[in-house]
Design a protein around this motif. Structure first.
Motif, PDB file in Angstrom:
ATOM      1  N   ARG A   9     -76.043  55.330 -10.897  1.00 24.34           N
ATOM      2  CA  ARG A   9     -75.172  54.240 -10.481  1.00 24.34           C
ATOM      3  C   ARG A   9     -73.726  54.514 -10.899  1.00 24.34           C
ATOM      4  O   ARG A   9     -72.789  54.277 -10.138  1.00 24.34           O
ATOM      5  CB  ARG A   9     -75.633  52.900 -11.068  1.00 24.34           C
ATOM      6  N   LEU A  10     -73.558  54.999 -12.111  1.00 19.78           N
ATOM      7  CA  LEU A  10     -72.205  55.313 -12.580  1.00 19.78           C
ATOM      8  C   LEU A  10     -71.587  56.437 -11.760  1.00 19.78           C
ATOM      9  O   LEU A  10     -70.375  56.429 -11.482  1.00 19.78           O
ATOM     10  CB  LEU A  10     -72.236  55.693 -14.061  1.00 19.78           C
ATOM     11  N   LEU A  11     -72.396  57.411 -11.357  1.00 22.74           N
ATOM     12  CA  LEU A  11     -71.894  58.509 -10.540  1.00 22.74           C
ATOM     13  C   LEU A  11     -71.466  58.005  -9.162  1.00 22.74           C
ATOM     14  O   LEU A  11     -70.418  58.399  -8.634  1.00 22.74           O
ATOM     15  CB  LEU A  11     -72.970  59.588 -10.402  1.00 22.74           C
ATOM     16  N   VAL A  12     -72.277  57.113  -8.585  1.00 27.83           N
ATOM     17  CA  VAL A  12     -71.910  56.515  -7.295  1.00 27.83           C
ATOM     18  C   VAL A  12     -70.605  55.748  -7.424  1.00 27.83           C
ATOM     19  O   VAL A  12     -69.723  55.836  -6.554  1.00 27.83           O
ATOM     20  CB  VAL A  12     -73.043  55.598  -6.790  1.00 27.83           C
ATOM     21  N   LEU A  13     -70.472  54.999  -8.523  1.00 28.69           N
ATOM     22  CA  LEU A  13     -69.219  54.276  -8.766  1.00 28.69           C
ATOM     23  C   LEU A  13     -68.045  55.250  -8.844  1.00 28.69           C
ATOM     24  O   LEU A  13     -66.972  54.993  -8.273  1.00 28.69           O
ATOM     25  CB  LEU A  13     -69.327  53.465 -10.061  1.00 28.69           C
ATOM     26  N   GLY A  14     -68.234  56.363  -9.532  1.00 31.31           N
ATOM     27  CA  GLY A  14     -67.175  57.358  -9.651  1.00 31.31           C
ATOM     28  C   GLY A  14     -66.778  57.935  -8.303  1.00 31.31           C
ATOM     29  O   GLY A  14     -65.590  58.130  -8.021  1.00 31.31           O
ATOM     30  N   ILE A  15     -67.754  58.210  -7.447  1.00 29.33           N
ATOM     31  CA  ILE A  15     -67.467  58.754  -6.121  1.00 29.33           C
ATOM     32  C   ILE A  15     -66.696  57.749  -5.279  1.00 29.33           C
ATOM     33  O   ILE A  15     -65.715  58.085  -4.595  1.00 29.33           O
ATOM     34  CB  ILE A  15     -68.777  59.163  -5.419  1.00 29.33           C
ATOM     35  N   CYS A  16     -67.129  56.485  -5.343  1.00 31.94           N
ATOM     36  CA  CYS A  16     -66.419  55.439  -4.598  1.00 31.94           C
ATOM     37  C   CYS A  16     -64.988  55.291  -5.112  1.00 31.94           C
ATOM     38  O   CYS A  16     -64.049  55.069  -4.328  1.00 31.94           O
ATOM     39  CB  CYS A  16     -67.163  54.118  -4.714  1.00 31.94           C
ATOM     40  N   CYS A  17     -64.816  55.410  -6.411  1.00 31.96           N
ATOM     41  CA  CYS A  17     -63.472  55.310  -6.985  1.00 31.96           C
ATOM     42  C   CYS A  17     -62.585  56.469  -6.561  1.00 31.96           C
ATOM     43  O   CYS A  17     -61.354  56.319  -6.455  1.00 31.96           O
ATOM     44  CB  CYS A  17     -63.556  55.234  -8.509  1.00 31.96           C
ATOM     45  N   MET A  18     -63.186  57.627  -6.307  1.00 32.27           N
ATOM     46  CA  MET A  18     -62.401  58.763  -5.814  1.00 32.27           C
ATOM     47  C   MET A  18     -61.781  58.442  -4.460  1.00 32.27           C
ATOM     48  O   MET A  18     -60.622  58.792  -4.192  1.00 32.27           O
ATOM     49  CB  MET A  18     -63.284  60.007  -5.706  1.00 32.27           C
TER      50      MET A  18
END
Length: 485
Positions: A9-18
């Motif tokens: 979930r945190l990785l998905v959040l990071g990708i979306c933030c990119m």
């Protein structure tokens, strides 16, 4: 959930933030580069407005369509297409031979950008389902805006000074490509259980409304507010607005489901988003021209001068997300309204441009206010609404931001153009821009009053009733979620 799923979930959040980073960074870097573009491309003040509003108009017009399209055909698929288009558009912008081509390529960027932010927020909403956890995730999302504001002027200043304004678009290329590869590997696909059909008539009406209104505002100082061209555009905008309001409720699956606005927090978030981002768009536009063309600073020095505002936004955005998660949206909105209004009054009533301490204070207050406002807007827009319509709700919130940014640059740029008349000193510019600063102060007051009026127990009840009308099966669960938010 397991530790592995938490990391995912945190990785998905990071990708979306990119994706948010390249879109937000692109705008802040562009503002610093405006004077260099003006000199290189022989652009007028209205031409500079179009380099910003050509992007935001297309973005605002397509966000709701892309949100519903993602709900229908797959959020990851649309998100990936957006990354490709935005990256290609950035490359084309760096090669633009004239101002007209630059505006056209900015529109290509905007089509890609319309596939990114609302879809990314919809992905986050479906991945972070617990209200407090989602509020914190949205706080991180809002913090990325602060990071882009802090990094944008400095990065843009360095690139403009060392390489040239065209290089500001190159920074999107590696980030966009990395986000594209990571999305294919880690972001799960999701769709709405009952996706809506395309509303072609509604989409064309939105394009006609935003395009004609923006054109009329930007070109009025040059053509004259009473010219046939401006009056015709204003007439088209009015007809499109009336037709949209009358047509959309008659459709079974409208582009803009007006029932969303039965929720006081949702309606309030829409008004607040327009007000706050109008203030931001105007603030950046006026200050960029003031620092570089009136004070004579380089692009890098101008970025350094605006760093206090950007730094405060970066600090306050995640703090706002935590406040929304623990205490609800009311307090951050009140703080935001007071800070933004006070900043505008300092410039409008106390000539902050002519005093370094007041200028610094105005920057700090505006950064504080804008940092506080973003998380409540997003969280309020999606909380309490059925998750099946998450993409649409997030798209309306994102559209409101872009409409605000468009109107801010158009209206405040027009006011500035009408008042400058060759003023090339601090005192003259301060006098010419006073009307613009009163508009920004008024936007802050609107955030304060609407935030106070649309939060609380009564507002939560309107959200519950709206959710029940939109999705009766999920009404029970959404009522609990709306009360917590």
């Amino acid at each position: 959930m397991s530790e592995l799923s938490h990391r995912r979930r945190l990785l998905v959040l990071g990708i979306c933030c990119m994706s948010l980073l390249i879109v937000s960074l692109d705008n802040t870097v562009l503002n610093v580069a405006l004077p260099s573009m003006r000199a290189d491309l022989n652009a007028s003040l209205s031409g500079l407005q179009w380099t910003i509003d050509g992007y935001t108009v297309v973005l605002a017009a397509l966000l709701m369509l892309m949100g519903s399209t993602a709900d229908r055909i797959g959020r990851r698929k649309v998100f990936q297409a957006g990354l490709v288009l935005f990256t290609v558009g950035s490359l084309l912008c760096s090669l633009a031979p004239t101002l007209e081509w630059l505006v056209a390529f900015r529109m290509v960027q905007a089509v890609g950008g319309a596939m990114l932010n609302p879809v990314a927020m919809s992905i986050i909403t479906n991945v972070f389902t617990e209200p407090r956890e989602r509020a914190r995730a949205i706080g991180v999302w809002g913090g990325v805006v602060g990071i882009s504001m802090a990094a944008g002027p400095l990065v843009g200043g360095v690139l403009v000074e060392s390489v040239g304004w065209r290089s500001i678009f190159w920074i999107n290329l590696p980030v966009g490509l990395a986000a594209l590869l990571l999305t294919a590997r880690y972001v799960p696909e999701s769709r709405a259980p009952k996706p809506r059909r395309v509303d072609l008539v509604g989409q064309l009406l939105v394009i006609a409304l935003l395009g004609s209104l923006t054109y009329a505002i930007i070109e009025a100082p040059v053509a004259g507010p009473g010219s046939p061209r401006i009056l015709s555009c204003a007439g088209v905008a009015l007809v499109a607005l009336v037709t949209l309001v009358l047509y959309e409720p008659r459709r079974e699956e409208p582009l803009i489901d007006l029932r969303f606005f039965g929720s006081a927090p949702f309606s309030g978030a829409t008004v607040i988003a327009v007000s706050a981002f109008a203030a931001l768009g105007g603030f950046l536009f006026v200050n960029t021209l003031y620092l570089q063309e009136i004070r004579g600073l380089s692009a890098l020095d101008a970025g350094v001068w605006m760093l206090p505002m950007a730094a405060m936004t970066g600090v306050c955005a995640p703090l706002s997300g935590r406040l929304v998660g623990s205490r609800g949206p009311r307090l951050p909105l009140l703080i935001a309204g007071v800070a933004m209004a006070t900043s505008g009054v300092l410039f409008a009533g106390f000539d902050a441009e002519a005093s370094v301490p007041l200028l610094f204070t105005g920057y700090v207050l505006f950064g504080l206010g804008f940092g506080m406002v973003n998380a409540p807007i997003t969280n309020t827009a999606v909380s309490g609404m059925p998750r099946a319509q998450a993409g649409v709700a997030a798209a309306v919130a994102s559209t409101s931001r872009q409409v605000g940014a468009t109107l801010g640059v158009a209206v405040i740029g027009a006011v500035l153009a009408a008042g400058v008349h060759g003023s090339a000193d601090v005192e003259g510019f301060a006098a010419a821009s006073r009307g613009a600063w009163w508009i920004i102060a008024g936007c802050g007051v609107c955030v304060l009053l609407v935030g106070a009026a649309t939060t609380g127990s009564w507002a939560a009840r309107t959200t519950s009733r709206t959710a029940a009308r939109l999705d009766p099966e999920a009404a029970g669960n959404q009522r609990t979620e709306g009360a917590r938010a």
